[in-house]
Design an enzyme around this catalytic site. Structure first.
Site, short mmCIF file in Angstrom:
data_model
loop_
_atom_site.label_atom_id
_atom_site.label_comp_id
_atom_site.label_asym_id
_atom_site.label_seq_id
_atom_site.Cartn_x
_atom_site.Cartn_y
_atom_site.Cartn_z
N CYS A 142 0.85 -1.19 0.00
CA CYS A 142 0.00 0.00 0.00
C CYS A 142 0.89 1.25 0.00
CB CYS A 142 -0.91 -0.01 1.23
SG CYS A 142 -1.95 1.45 1.29
N THR A 145 -11.02 -0.47 -9.47
CA THR A 145 -11.59 0.83 -9.82
C THR A 145 -12.73 0.75 -10.84
OG1 THR A 145 -9.44 1.81 -9.38
CG2 THR A 145 -10.95 3.11 -10.71
C1 LIG Z 1 -10.43 2.90 -3.01
C2 LIG Z 1 -9.34 1.87 -3.09
C3 LIG Z 1 -9.01 1.14 -1.95
C4 LIG Z 1 -8.00 0.17 -2.01
N1 LIG Z 1 -7.69 -0.55 -0.87
C5 LIG Z 1 -6.76 -1.52 -0.94
C6 LIG Z 1 -6.49 -2.34 0.19
O1 LIG Z 1 -7.11 -2.22 1.25
N2 LIG Z 1 -5.50 -3.27 0.09
C7 LIG Z 1 -4.79 -3.46 -1.08
O2 LIG Z 1 -3.92 -4.34 -1.13
N3 LIG Z 1 -5.06 -2.72 -2.19
C8 LIG Z 1 -6.02 -1.77 -2.14
N4 LIG Z 1 -6.30 -1.04 -3.26
C9 LIG Z 1 -5.57 -1.34 -4.51
C10 LIG Z 1 -6.38 -2.27 -5.42
O3 LIG Z 1 -6.62 -3.52 -4.80
C11 LIG Z 1 -5.64 -2.51 -6.75
O4 LIG Z 1 -4.39 -3.12 -6.52
C12 LIG Z 1 -5.41 -1.21 -7.52
O5 LIG Z 1 -6.49 -0.32 -7.33
C13 LIG Z 1 -5.23 -1.45 -9.01
O6 LIG Z 1 -6.35 -2.09 -9.57
P1 LIG Z 1 -7.56 -1.30 -10.31
O7 LIG Z 1 -6.93 -0.42 -11.33
O8 LIG Z 1 -8.42 -2.37 -10.89
O9 LIG Z 1 -8.26 -0.52 -9.25
C14 LIG Z 1 -7.30 -0.06 -3.22
C15 LIG Z 1 -7.64 0.68 -4.37
C16 LIG Z 1 -8.65 1.62 -4.32
C17 LIG Z 1 -9.00 2.39 -5.58
#
Ligand SMILES: Cc1cc2nc3c(=O)[nH]c(=O)nc-3n(C[C@H](O)[C@H](O)[C@H](O)COP(=O)(O)O)c2cc1C
Length: 305
Positions: free
Chosen positions: A127, A266
């Site tokens: 993170c 997302t």
């Molecule tokens: C609002 C939000 C909260 C997230 N919370 C976490 C989390 O708690 N733990 C984690 O490993 N990744 C978290 N992520 C990252 C996502 O799991 C993912 O790795 C990242 O958003 C890329 O994927 P995407 O483009 O499909 O969103 C979060 C992303 C977003 C947008």
């Protein structure tokens, strides 16, 4: 056709809910499964409850979002109750618990308290907006990553351990290789990119309360794909690909690059949970039209042509 078995998890399709989006309560996770997700990754949690940062914690950008939720989550006892409620769906839809901590002991403690209710753990060492000592503070360092993964593997031997990596390093494959050396069962690539910043053009103030946050959504897809592609060539363990998946064409690119499973975050916020069914239907049609027997035939395809 889309079925597979990866890290001992049997899935009907490869599309998992990514950590952090709709993964807090049992009812929201069940709703995502009803909409066609092949598996679930929970919102990250740890021993203690965490309020995270104050609002605003998320802001739209062209092609995605910036978030600095700061790992807001209930503590392990409350989370275990939510996980227990998911038991009936686990035979068809694996549940992966995303957990975080600042020491191996914290990861182990959380894992021991929840291991009866999950099909795998995803260690969040990536993170980009976690407190000092957590998240990417660990996953930027191959030695620290090795130590934590190895310690967790020494104590937790009945549930697969997946390590979620940050792209915000010079060479992600170094951390991937360290994780494999520590006997990780799989990898998730990638957590959000950056951190990045948005400023309110009227006031000049940074929009997020924490100022900086992780960038996610379609705009990070080329980075995520590159990470999956490079890592696939360096490790033998399965990869879950995540970062900007919005259509079946994105899903195909990740499969070709070497991901066996996929996660969506997302795009659910933009397109709704129906995205799981849309992508699985489109993927199936693509495989039929192109005379593939199984999704397994195209995993890593780009490395063979
Ligand atoms: C609002 C939000 C909260 C997230 N919370 C976490 C989390 O708690 N733990 C984690 O490993 N990744 C978290 N992520 C990252 C996502 O799991 C993912 O790795 C990242 O958003 C890329 O994927 P995407 O483009 O499909 O969103 C979060 C992303 C977003 C947008």
């Amino acid at each position: 056709m889309l079925e597979n078995e990866v890290m001992g998890m049997k899935v009907e399709n490869p599309l998992f809910l990514a950590a952090g989006i709709l993964g807090t309560t049992a009812s929201s996770m069940r709703m995502v499964v009803k909409n066609g997700a092949g598996g679930i990754v929970t919102k990250s949690f740890s021993i203690e409850a965490n309020d995270g940062y104050e609002n605003p914690t998320i802001v739209k950008i062209e092609g995605g979002v910036i978030n600095s939720v700061g790992l807001a989550s209930p503590g392990v006892e409350a989370k275990r109750e939510e996980l227990k409620e998911l038991t009936p769906i686990r035979s068809k839809t694996p549940v992966v618990a995303s957990i975080y901590g600042n020491t191996a002991d914290v990861f182990i403690d959380v894992a021991k308290k929840t291991q009866d209710y999950v099909d795998a753990f995803e260690l969040n060492v990536s993170c980009p907006h976690a407190k000092c000592g957590y998240g990417s503070n660990i996953g930027e360092d191959p030695d620290l990553t090795y130590e934590i993964v190895k310690s967790v593997k020494d104590e937790i031997d009945n549930v697969p351990i997946i390590v979620k990596l940050t792209p915000n390093v010079t060479d992600i494959t170094e951390i991937a290789v360290a994780s494999q050396k520590a006997k990780a069962d799989g990898l998730t690539l990638i957590n959000s990119v950056g951190p990045g910043l948005r400023i309110d053009y009227k006031t000049g103030r940074p929009i997020l309360n924490n100022k900086f946050g992780g960038i996610a959504g379609p705009m990070i897809k080329p980075i995520a794909l590159k990470c999956v592609y490079q890592t696939y060539e360096k490790v033998d363990i399965p990869i879950m690909g995540v970062g900007g998946i919005k259509t079946y064409k994105d899903a195909l690119e990740f499969l070709y690059a070497g991901a066996s499973l996929l996660q969506i975050g997302t795009s659910i916020m933009y397109d709704g949970p129906g995205i799981f069914k849309t992508i699985t239907d489109d993927l199936k049609n693509f495989l039929v039209e192109n005379e593939y027997d199984s999704i397994k035939d195209i995993i890593g395809l780009s490395h063979r042509i």
